[in-house]
Each structure stands twice: as structure tokens, then as C-alpha cells.
Scaffold this motif. Structure first.
Motif, mmCIF file in Angstrom:
data_model
loop_
_atom_site.group_PDB
_atom_site.id
_atom_site.type_symbol
_atom_site.label_atom_id
_atom_site.label_comp_id
_atom_site.label_asym_id
_atom_site.label_seq_id
_atom_site.Cartn_x
_atom_site.Cartn_y
_atom_site.Cartn_z
ATOM 1 N N LYS A 16 -49.149 -33.614 -62.522
ATOM 2 C CA LYS A 16 -48.089 -32.914 -63.249
ATOM 3 C C LYS A 16 -48.468 -31.454 -63.489
ATOM 4 O O LYS A 16 -47.625 -30.548 -63.397
ATOM 5 C CB LYS A 16 -47.828 -33.617 -64.584
ATOM 6 N N LYS A 19 -47.904 -29.517 -60.397
ATOM 7 C CA LYS A 19 -46.471 -29.348 -60.152
ATOM 8 C C LYS A 19 -45.888 -28.258 -61.040
ATOM 9 O O LYS A 19 -45.059 -27.455 -60.606
ATOM 10 C CB LYS A 19 -45.764 -30.678 -60.400
ATOM 11 N N TRP A 20 -46.332 -28.212 -62.305
ATOM 12 C CA TRP A 20 -45.777 -27.263 -63.281
ATOM 13 C C TRP A 20 -46.501 -25.913 -63.287
ATOM 14 O O TRP A 20 -46.133 -25.008 -64.026
ATOM 15 C CB TRP A 20 -45.824 -27.864 -64.680
ATOM 16 N N THR A 22 -49.548 -25.409 -64.358
ATOM 17 C CA THR A 22 -50.393 -25.325 -65.550
ATOM 18 C C THR A 22 -51.859 -25.243 -65.145
ATOM 19 O O THR A 22 -52.306 -25.979 -64.257
ATOM 20 C CB THR A 22 -50.185 -26.565 -66.453
#
Length: 324
Positions: A16, A19-20, A22
């Protein structure tokens, strides 16, 4: 960012984060915060390398520092200081919007610069709050710091939001970032005593705040006269800040070899966090041969006001700061 547990890069959280967009850091980033008491830069390579088996190993050289706080009583241990935020030079609607954002984040706001740790403003303004904050506040920030902190629901690193007003900095001859660094090192008026005559601008009450935030001492008339009567060689760092309407007061100090300055002496010093004892003298020297211009500005506009050279013993004028 997120912390990658024991170098794992195949979990759901890691996927995640990728994907973001971060940032992903290793455990060494967290340990350095604990050891050194600062938030380390997450872009450094040592914090983004995953899977290093030694990332949690503590060096013997840092262990005493790490254990030091455990030998202190709770009262002696350093406490995190939450920001105390002050606004200046903002439009009223912007002020109200930022106030609501900070209240949602449970931040404390103040109207007293002596309590503030963070000043938020759109530009360099010659207000009493801004001038005092240059010595008092740890950060001078743009509204974007509040807005992005509120958007992320956490107070974010201030360093990317230090006020950068290149046009005003060039005009006034100082750099906000450099001045803040100097202010953290030493107070600009440390060890200096000033006597303020009644009609200076900003007024004595506001000027006292600016001077005291800068580490200086403002003395009353009785103490000022006592300083004046001391021999110059034994007199402490004592000066008078005055103006043309107070010429009758300042003349007596001038005649006893006490240096008299305009208000600009204080205002320019706090902006640059450096004192130029040769500039902004109220009584022009006989050696002065050519006119000079004041590098400061009048009020919030920051426009340059000329200071003319006059005969010895004749006062010259300086611009004022606004009080908002």
C-alpha cells in the motif's frame, strides 16, 4: 511514512505504501529519533535500506546518552513543547480559517508574542509581533504549514515552510532563515541596556517587548541618569533610543558621551539578528560627508525611507513599525 518491520518488503502495508507513494523507512530511523532526540531525514539512504540485520544494533558510544534520561527524576526529564502559534500580517478571513484548523488539531494559539514558539505570516511585515518574533519564536512559517498539517491530521516538519520572502529580504538586507539560526545561538541584545525616550515609534511599551524578546534590558529614567553619570570607561553597554521630538532629553545623554540611536537601530538589529553600532545614530557625526539611506522600511510596506546627514548635534529621523 511507515516503518518496515524487520526488513519485510512483501507485506500488505508495504504494498500500500508503494502504491500511495508513502516513504518506507527501516527501524534505524526510529532508533535514531530515540537516541539523538531529532527527527532524522527520511530520504537518507541508511534509512531506506531494508533487511540490514544490524539496523537495531546500538553503538556503545551512544548508550550513555540513551540511558541518561533513566537516571533523571521525572521533573528533570525534558518535555516535548507543543507549538504555541501566533499570527501577524494575515487577512482576517485567512486568520479565521487558520485559527479553526489549529483548534481542530488542539493547538494553542496566543496573541502575546512572548508566549509564542511559531509565528505564521504570509510575508515579512514590520509589525511589533513579527519584529519580536524574530528573536522569540523558533519558527517563522507560511500558512501552508498549518494547512498541510491539518490536511494530514498531524503537525508536520516545519523546516520546509520557513518564510521565504526574497523580495523583502533583498530590500531589507537580511535572510529569515539565517536570522533564526543566529537567534537560536545567542540573543541579539544580550548584555545591552537601553533607555527609551517617550515619543519613539513604535512606542516605549511595544519597543520594550521587542528589546526584551531579544535578550536586552530596558531601564527607567532614574537608572538611565545613573548610567549617564558613570565615567564612559566604566559604563556598561548602555545606549539611548530616541527621536527628534525628544531632543531635549537625548541631548543631555549625548553631551555625556552616551550614544543615541533611532528606533531603526532596534528594528534592523532584530531582523538581521546582528547589531551595527555604526548605523542609525540619531545625532550625525561631524565626519559624515555624504547622505545615507535607511535600509529599513516604514510600516508593513517595507518602503525605504531616506535618512539625511545633518550637522553634529542635529537629530535625524527613522521610520516606525506598526503595532499589529
Amino acid at each position: 511514512g511507515i516503518n518496515a518491520e524487520y526488513g519485510k518488503s512483501d507485506g500488505l502495508k508495504f504494498a500500500k505504501a508503494q502504491k500511495w507513494g508513502t516513504k518506507v523507512v527501516n527501524a534505524r530511523w526510529l532508533s535514531d529519533i530515540v537516541i539523538y532526540g531529532v527527527v532524522s531525514v527520511t530520504t537518507e539512504k541508511k534509512y531506506t535500506v531494508l533487511g540490514d540485520p544490524k539496523e537495531m544494533v546500538l553503538s556503545e558510544t551512544v548508550m550513555p546518552k540513551l540511558m541518561e534520561c533513566w537516571h533523571r527524576s521525572p521533573a528533570q526529564r525534558p518535555k516535548y513543547q507543543s507549538p504555541v502559534v501566533l499570527f501577524t500580517g494575515l487577512p482576517s478571513d485567512k486568520n479565521q480559517k487558520l485559527t479553526q484548523m489549529l483548534k481542530r488539531m488542539k493547538c494553542r494559539l496566543t496573541s502575546d508574542v512572548r508566549e509564542a514558539t511559531h509565528l505564521v505570516t504570509c510575508k515579512i511585515v514590520r509589525t511589533v509581533k513579527f519584529l519580536a518574533a524574530m528573536s522569540q519564536c523558533r519558527y517563522i512559517l507560511t500558512p501552508a504549514w498549518v494547512e498541510q498539517s491539518c490536511s494530514r491530521k498531524m503537525l508536520i516538519d516545519e523546516m520546509n515552510f520557513i518564510l521565504d520572502d526574497k523580495e523583502s529580504e533583498a530590500s531589507l538586507g537580511f535572510c529569515v532563515k539565517d536570522s533564526l539560526v543566529r537567534a537560536r545561538s545567542t540573543k541579539v541584545f544580550a548584555g545591552i541596556e537601553l533607555f527609551l525616550t517617550p515619543h519613539i515609534q513604535p512606542g516605549p511599551k511595544d519597543m520594550r517587548v521587542i528589546v526584551e524578546c531579544g535578550g536586552g534590558t530596558v531601564v527607567g529614567e532614574e537608572q538611565a541618569l545613573a548610567r549617564m553619570n558613570q565615567p564612559p570607561q566604566t559604563r556598561p553597554n548602555f545606549y539611548v533610543v530616541s527621536c527628534s521630538p525628544d531632543q531635549m532629553i537625548s541631548q543631555q545623554f549625548y553631551q555625556r558621551s552616551v550614544q543615541i540611536y533611532t528606533s531603526e537601530f532596534v528594528l534592523s538589529s532584530v531582523l538581521s539578528q546582528q547589531i551595527d553600532f555604526d548605523a542609525n545614530k540619531l545625532f550625525a557625526s561631524a565626519a559624515t560627508a555624504a547622505p545615507k539611506e535607511n535600509s529599513g522600511g516604514g510600516g508593513e510596506g517595507g518602503e525605504s525611507t531616506p535618512v539625511s546627514t545633518t550637522a553634529p548635534g542635529t537629530p535625524v529621523t527613522a521610520p516606525a513599525a506598526t503595532t499589529s
